[in-house]
Design a protein around this motif. Structure first.
Motif, PDB file in Angstrom:
ATOM      1  N   SER A 175      44.186  26.654  41.649  1.00 27.78           N
ATOM      2  CA  SER A 175      43.558  28.087  42.207  1.00 27.78           C
ATOM      3  C   SER A 175      42.638  27.203  43.113  1.00 27.78           C
ATOM      4  O   SER A 175      42.038  27.666  44.042  1.00 27.78           O
ATOM      5  CB  SER A 175      42.491  28.353  40.725  1.00 27.78           C
ATOM      6  N   GLY A 178      36.048  27.813  41.199  1.00 27.82           N
ATOM      7  CA  GLY A 178      35.269  28.134  41.920  1.00 27.82           C
ATOM      8  C   GLY A 178      34.159  27.379  43.237  1.00 27.82           C
ATOM      9  O   GLY A 178      33.738  28.079  43.526  1.00 27.82           O
ATOM     10  N   ARG A 180      36.802  25.629  45.561  1.00 21.22           N
ATOM     11  CA  ARG A 180      36.911  25.651  46.383  1.00 21.22           C
ATOM     12  C   ARG A 180      36.455  25.776  47.883  1.00 21.22           C
ATOM     13  O   ARG A 180      37.247  25.570  48.665  1.00 21.22           O
ATOM     14  CB  ARG A 180      38.537  26.749  46.567  1.00 21.22           C
ATOM     15  N   ASP A 181      35.807  26.936  48.112  1.00 21.42           N
ATOM     16  CA  ASP A 181      35.486  26.906  49.660  1.00 21.42           C
ATOM     17  C   ASP A 181      34.247  26.499  50.232  1.00 21.42           C
ATOM     18  O   ASP A 181      33.948  26.668  51.202  1.00 21.42           O
ATOM     19  CB  ASP A 181      35.013  28.506  49.825  1.00 21.42           C
ATOM     20  N   HIS A 198      34.913  30.409  37.384  1.00 21.24           N
ATOM     21  CA  HIS A 198      36.395  30.941  37.927  1.00 21.24           C
ATOM     22  C   HIS A 198      36.711  32.088  38.619  1.00 21.24           C
ATOM     23  O   HIS A 198      36.043  32.767  38.144  1.00 21.24           O
ATOM     24  CB  HIS A 198      37.359  30.410  36.955  1.00 21.24           C
ATOM     25  N   PRO A 199      37.402  31.937  39.827  1.00 20.36           N
ATOM     26  CA  PRO A 199      37.639  33.514  40.594  1.00 20.36           C
ATOM     27  C   PRO A 199      38.669  34.322  39.578  1.00 20.36           C
ATOM     28  O   PRO A 199      38.782  35.296  40.276  1.00 20.36           O
ATOM     29  CB  PRO A 199      38.247  32.547  42.109  1.00 20.36           C
ATOM     30  N   ASN A 200      39.353  33.314  38.821  1.00 20.72           N
ATOM     31  CA  ASN A 200      41.000  34.556  38.509  1.00 20.72           C
ATOM     32  C   ASN A 200      40.709  33.834  37.163  1.00 20.72           C
ATOM     33  O   ASN A 200      40.774  35.353  36.295  1.00 20.72           O
ATOM     34  CB  ASN A 200      42.257  33.848  39.380  1.00 20.72           C
ATOM     35  N   ASP A 202      39.842  33.460  32.778  1.00 20.74           N
ATOM     36  CA  ASP A 202      38.760  33.594  32.321  1.00 20.74           C
ATOM     37  C   ASP A 202      38.530  32.873  31.220  1.00 20.74           C
ATOM     38  O   ASP A 202      39.290  32.539  29.902  1.00 20.74           O
ATOM     39  CB  ASP A 202      38.336  35.331  31.450  1.00 20.74           C
ATOM     40  N   THR A 208      36.365  25.355  32.890  1.00 22.51           N
ATOM     41  CA  THR A 208      36.587  25.607  34.542  1.00 22.51           C
ATOM     42  C   THR A 208      35.784  24.940  35.363  1.00 22.51           C
ATOM     43  O   THR A 208      36.217  24.773  36.016  1.00 22.51           O
ATOM     44  CB  THR A 208      35.200  27.162  33.399  1.00 22.51           C
ATOM     45  N   PRO A 241      45.459  30.064  45.903  1.00 22.48           N
ATOM     46  CA  PRO A 241      44.299  30.799  45.227  1.00 22.48           C
ATOM     47  C   PRO A 241      43.953  32.217  44.358  1.00 22.48           C
ATOM     48  O   PRO A 241      43.678  32.665  43.542  1.00 22.48           O
ATOM     49  CB  PRO A 241      43.919  31.619  46.982  1.00 22.48           C
ATOM     50  N   GLN A 242      45.701  32.704  44.802  1.00 16.46           N
ATOM     51  CA  GLN A 242      45.754  34.286  43.881  1.00 16.46           C
ATOM     52  C   GLN A 242      46.425  33.608  42.295  1.00 16.46           C
ATOM     53  O   GLN A 242      46.421  35.010  42.229  1.00 16.46           O
ATOM     54  CB  GLN A 242      47.114  34.542  44.251  1.00 16.46           C
ATOM     55  N   SER A 243      46.654  32.401  42.201  1.00 17.03           N
ATOM     56  CA  SER A 243      47.128  32.592  40.306  1.00 17.03           C
ATOM     57  C   SER A 243      48.099  33.056  40.364  1.00 17.03           C
ATOM     58  O   SER A 243      47.667  33.493  38.927  1.00 17.03           O
ATOM     59  CB  SER A 243      45.736  31.944  39.897  1.00 17.03           C
TER      60      SER A 243
END
Ligand code: NDP
Length: 394
Positions: A175, A178, A180-181, A198-200, A202, A208, A241-243
């Motif tokens: 992914s 957190g 990444r950007d 974490h974006p995707n 849990d 994480t 990014p979408q996992s």
């Protein structure tokens, strides 16, 4: 129908609880033999009661009185300590989930394999620190290991019915975590709170943060090499990014088989639980039109130095995985304790690998589990020294 005997090591953790969620949905299908935990006695006892487990084990001997009290009148046996974990692994079971976190998960997994059982392997450390030994143990006892890490489960599913000789490459997705950007220059100042979102997925705080640094992906690259027996040059990782796509397998005819699924660990756990069958699982179904796009791009080594280190570790083999794992755990402790910064973790891991390499060499084969545990301890001590030296300089 004959009930399947199952045990869950690390039952109170994130993987353990997801496994219990699946088993609880079909209680008539399973006899729960052993459940293990460590600090979370209330959860361990509650699950052992509701599933009617034979025995509940806490790794922490000091908590045995609490566990006994919590299980009073339930008919569930209570036990504690490392020896009790091994005894629990000796109990006859058809399927065992290995989901203890860290090096503590190795010995019970090895013990279970000696009984020829099916081991659903979530514990990453087993493959990273002792992969060849673990597979050898499984072969010697005709035991089966099924991968539970979502990427490895995806690769495993992509290989069903295929000839390994036709596999050109394995691609596991990441992914990007957190941060990444974030601009690369800002990463040095990231705090545990920043890296722990974490974006995707849990998951717990440690894994994480390992996702944000890509130490988690680095572990998975090493796991891929060990489990599937492919050369390091055949393993790639891409940021996705979408996992949704967990892994892809590329064949010699140019075909690329992808595994897609919602980011929910019950996919991989359920596949391992029902293998070789597929059963209905309570996970979200993907709506491709709603998703609209799936993105992929190459990770940058400056942002994710852990990936470069993993490549060197895969090439070296031997004890390198064990040192890598121990050093990255200690580096994370150092980061969480505020002793080093986010980007210093990779420096600590590299310095530890160098130091142990000059002390004992790294590429010699791992012969025994005791070897692994000794190297693990040595690497942990060395990594702490590196952190102290770093903190003094700063
Ligand atoms: P958690 O931290 O959520 O749970 C860990 C489990 O191990 C708990 O049951 C914990 O008990 C127990 N435990 C902790 N220390 C010890 C010890 N010294 N001896 C025996 N048991 C101990 O971890 P996860 O469930 O997230 O991960 C488990 C393993 O699976 C790890 O190796 C991880 O890398 C891997 N994994 C995790 C994924 C995820 O999505 N979470 C995905 C893929 C792999 P207690 O809580 O009672 O203290």
């Amino acid at each position: 129908m004959k009930k399947r005997r199952v045990s869950i090591f690390g039952a109170t953790g994130s993987i353990g609880q997801n496994t219990i969620d699946l088993i609880s949905r079909d209680p008539d299908a399973y006899d729960v033999m052993a459940l293990t935990g460590s600090s979370n006695i209330a959860q361990l006892a509650a699950d052992a009661r509701s599933l009617g487990a034979q025995i509940a084990v806490t790794a922490d001997e000091r908590l045995l009185p609490d566990l006994r009290a919590a299980l009073d009148g339930s008919g569930v046996e209570a036990a504690a300590g490392e020896a009790a974990l091994l005894e629990a692994a000796d109990r006859p079971a058809d399927w065992i989930m290995s989901a203890i976190v860290g090096a503590a998960g190795l010995a019970p997994g090895f013990q279970a394999l000696r009984h020829g059982t099916t081991l659903a392997l979530a514990n990453k450390e087993s493959l990273v620190t002792a992969g060849p030994l673990l597979l050898q143990e499984a072969r010697a006892h005709s035991a089966r290991i099924l991968p539970v890490d979502s990427e490895h489960s995806a690769v495993f599913q992509g290989l069903v019915g295929e000839d390994m000789a036709a596999v050109e490459r394995i691609i596991i997705t990441a992914s990007g975590g957190g941060l990444r950007d974030w601009p690369v220059e800002a990463l040095a100042s990231a705090t545990p709170e920043d890296a722990g979102a974490h974006p995707n997925w849990d998951m717990g705080q440690r894994i994480t943060i390992d996702s944000a640094s890509m130490f988690n992906k680095a572990m998975e690259l090493i796991e891929t090499k060990e489990f599937f027996g492919v050369a390091p040059s055949q393993i790639q990782t891409v940021i996705h990014p979408q996992s949704i796509v967990h892994a892809l397998v590329g064949f010699n005819d140019g075909a690329l088989m992808a595994h897609l699924g919602a980011p929910d660990m019950r996919h991989a756990i359920g596949y391992a639980l029902h293998y070789p069958d597929r059963k209905t699982l309570p996970v979200e179904r993907i709506d491709l039109a709603h998703l609209a796009k799936l993105e992929f791009y190459a990770p940058c080594d400056t942002r994710y130095p852990a990936l470069k280190i993993a490549r060197a570790v895969m090439e070296t083999g031997g004890h390198a995985g064990c040192v890598f794992n121990a050093a990255k755990e200690v580096a994370l402790d150092g980061f969480l304790a505020g002793r080093i910064g986010f980007m210093d973790m990779s420096g600590v891991v590299e310095a530890t690998l160098d130091a142990i390499s000059s002390k004992i060499g790294l590429s010699n084969a791992v012969e025994t589990l005791e070897d692994v545990l000794q190297t693990d301890q040595m690497a942990r001590k060395t990594a702490w020294t590196m952190i102290e030296q770093h903190a003094e300089k700063a």
